[in-house]
Design a protein around this motif. Structure first.
Motif, PDB file in Angstrom:
ATOM      1  N   GLU A 175       0.720  -1.102  -0.366  1.00  0.00           N
ATOM      2  CA  GLU A 175      -0.156  -0.241   0.215  1.00  0.00           C
ATOM      3  C   GLU A 175       0.744   1.048  -0.155  1.00  0.00           C
ATOM      4  N   ALA A 176       0.265   1.783  -1.135  1.00  0.00           N
ATOM      5  CA  ALA A 176       1.514   3.337  -1.509  1.00  0.00           C
ATOM      6  C   ALA A 176       0.909   4.480  -0.952  1.00  0.00           C
ATOM      7  N   ASP A 177       1.555   5.199  -0.045  1.00  0.00           N
ATOM      8  CA  ASP A 177       0.789   6.583  -0.014  1.00  0.00           C
ATOM      9  C   ASP A 177       2.038   8.060  -0.007  1.00  0.00           C
ATOM     10  N   GLY A 178       2.734   7.522  -1.473  1.00  0.00           N
ATOM     11  CA  GLY A 178       3.418   9.126  -2.330  1.00  0.00           C
ATOM     12  C   GLY A 178       4.580   8.621  -2.348  1.00  0.00           C
ATOM     13  N   ALA A 179       5.690   8.538  -1.319  1.00  0.00           N
ATOM     14  CA  ALA A 179       7.126   8.040  -0.839  1.00  0.00           C
ATOM     15  C   ALA A 179       7.915   7.557  -0.692  1.00  0.00           C
ATOM     16  N   ARG A 180       6.803   5.920  -0.090  1.00  0.00           N
ATOM     17  CA  ARG A 180       7.166   5.143   0.485  1.00  0.00           C
ATOM     18  C   ARG A 180       5.503   3.805   0.347  1.00  0.00           C
ATOM     19  N   VAL A 181       6.253   3.031   0.723  1.00  0.00           N
ATOM     20  CA  VAL A 181       5.153   1.810   0.530  1.00  0.00           C
ATOM     21  C   VAL A 181       5.348   0.810   1.700  1.00  0.00           C
ATOM     22  N   HIS A 182       4.155   0.450   1.837  1.00  0.00           N
ATOM     23  CA  HIS A 182       3.679  -0.457   3.339  1.00  0.00           C
ATOM     24  C   HIS A 182       3.661  -2.222   2.922  1.00  0.00           C
ATOM     25  N   CYS A 183       4.490  -3.012   2.608  1.00  0.00           N
ATOM     26  CA  CYS A 183       4.334  -4.577   2.932  1.00  0.00           C
ATOM     27  C   CYS A 183       4.855  -5.319   3.501  1.00  0.00           C
ATOM     28  N   ALA A 184       5.427  -6.350   3.005  1.00  0.00           N
ATOM     29  CA  ALA A 184       5.569  -7.170   4.839  1.00  0.00           C
ATOM     30  C   ALA A 184       6.828  -7.008   5.270  1.00  0.00           C
ATOM     31  N   LEU A 185       7.957  -6.720   4.203  1.00  0.00           N
ATOM     32  CA  LEU A 185       9.270  -6.539   4.916  1.00  0.00           C
ATOM     33  C   LEU A 185       9.368  -4.918   5.304  1.00  0.00           C
ATOM     34  N   GLY A 186       8.596  -4.194   5.120  1.00  0.00           N
ATOM     35  CA  GLY A 186       8.520  -2.745   6.130  1.00  0.00           C
ATOM     36  C   GLY A 186       7.764  -1.729   5.264  1.00  0.00           C
ATOM     37  N   SER A 187       7.999  -0.131   6.015  1.00  0.00           N
ATOM     38  CA  SER A 187       7.686   0.727   4.732  1.00  0.00           C
ATOM     39  C   SER A 187       9.162   1.014   4.830  1.00  0.00           C
TER      40      SER A 187
END
Length: 352
Positions: free
Chosen positions: A252-264
């Protein structure tokens, strides 16, 4: 004797197409290869690589589009210049040397009859491809596979062609000889300033030799880029897996970062909403776990020893997903070990 090419020989291909029995083998191919550079064309079997070379050589007539070398129109607008008038050098997979001729005879074969006894030119060409001049009097069967391929390149360079085409010239060589021959061929092409197109199915070969790499898939050009851009920013997820190992995870992306199973993780390109995250295995670091760790952890399921490095498969504890990490061979963990994972560098996202 100087063998450096005197003319500008930029290759420009526009809208090239070819069909056989009503089936499109190449469609809308556009390429621009600057003078003196090497383009590596990469693709799986049946992707259209050989057909592209045959169209460039003039062995086949294009159904659509145009081919220009050094500004000269070779195909298009109803024109088809035959192969023997295109001034294009060709190196086949097996070298295709004439067994009844000496090395010098093979090298000078494509020159006008009056120049076929110019042993000085033969010696200069052999030295340009990394072979000693004394090889001129040998027979092809007295040479190794790598030496035969270099003689084939010298023969292709002898008439000072505007363009050199190489059709998987290293595929029949063993690993050590392949690397040595690649280096010699690349150095020879650079020394004479030749414009070249190399066709290969070997990703490492394309990335190490090409100034640019073009990827063909099902007769269409998927991406043309420098090797580093192609590897780090492939056009789609399928290409990412074709160019090298790729870990693909939902995020799930919020601009410059993405949150996934391996963290932000930091994104190479900003994105929003659900995306597919592409991470190269060498970006994933395995570290010793401690009681205070709050990052992703996993259990090593398999580890494949590859000598200088190892590809390790880890099952993530929280999500259950399987990811791959590339580690130095000496640091390969045993199956069953619990490790913490950290991703280094930015990652790429594709629309989910």
């Amino acid at each position: 004797m100087s063998l450096r090419q005197a003319e500008t020989a930029e290759l420009v291909v526009e809208g090239l197409g070819k069909s056989f029995a009503g089936r499109a083998v190449l469609s809308g191919i556009d390429l621009q290869v600057p003078s003196g550079s090497l383009l590596a064309v990469l693709g799986a079997s049946g992707g259209g690589k050989t057909t592209l070379l045959r169209l460039l050589c003039g062995f086949e007539r294009a159904d659509a589009g145009s081919i220009r070398v050094g500004g000269r129109l070779l195909a298009g607008d109803g024109l088809h210049v035959p192969a023997h008038r295109r001034r294009i050098g060709y190196v086949a997979q097996d070298g295709a040397l004439f067994p009844h001729l000496t090395v010098a005879g093979n090298v000078l074969f494509g020159l006008p009859r009056a120049l076929r006894r110019d042993l000085g030119r033969a010696a200069a060409l052999l030295e340009a491809v990394g072979l000693p001049a004394r090889f001129a009097t040998r027979q092809p069967h007295e040479l190794s596979g790598g030496e035969q391929q270099r003689v084939a390149l010298a023969r292709a360079l002898a008439p000072s062609p505007a363009l050199v085409l190489l059709d998987e010239p290293f595929s029949a060589l063993d690993a050590a000889l392949r690397e040595e021959t690649r280096s010699s061929v690349a150095a020879a092409l650079a020394a004479v300033g030749a414009t070249a197109v190399l066709v290969t199915h070997d990703q490492a070969e394309a990335l190490s030799l090409g100034h640019q790499v073009a990827v063909l898939r099902s007769g269409r050009m998927v991406q043309v880029a420098t090797p580093d851009v192609l590897y780090r920013q492939p056009a789609d997820a399928a290409l990412a897996g074709f160019i090298g190992e790729a870990v693909l995870l939902p995020g799930e992306a919020d601009g410059a970062r993405v949150h996934c199973a391996l963290g932000s993780l930091h994104l190479l390109r900003p994105a929003h909403g659900r995306i597919e995250v592409m991470i190269r295995p060498e970006q994933i670091r395995l570290i010793e776990t401690t009681a205070s760790d709050d990052g992703p952890r996993g259990v090593v399921e398999r580890a494949g020893f590859g000598g200088h490095d190892s590809l390790v498969e880890i099952r993530l504890q929280h999500s259950g997903e399987l990811v791959s990490a590339r580690v130095p061979g000496y640091a390969m963990p045993e199956p069953g070990r619990i490790v913490a994972l950290r991703v280094e560098g930015a990652v790429l996202g594709y629309p989910a």
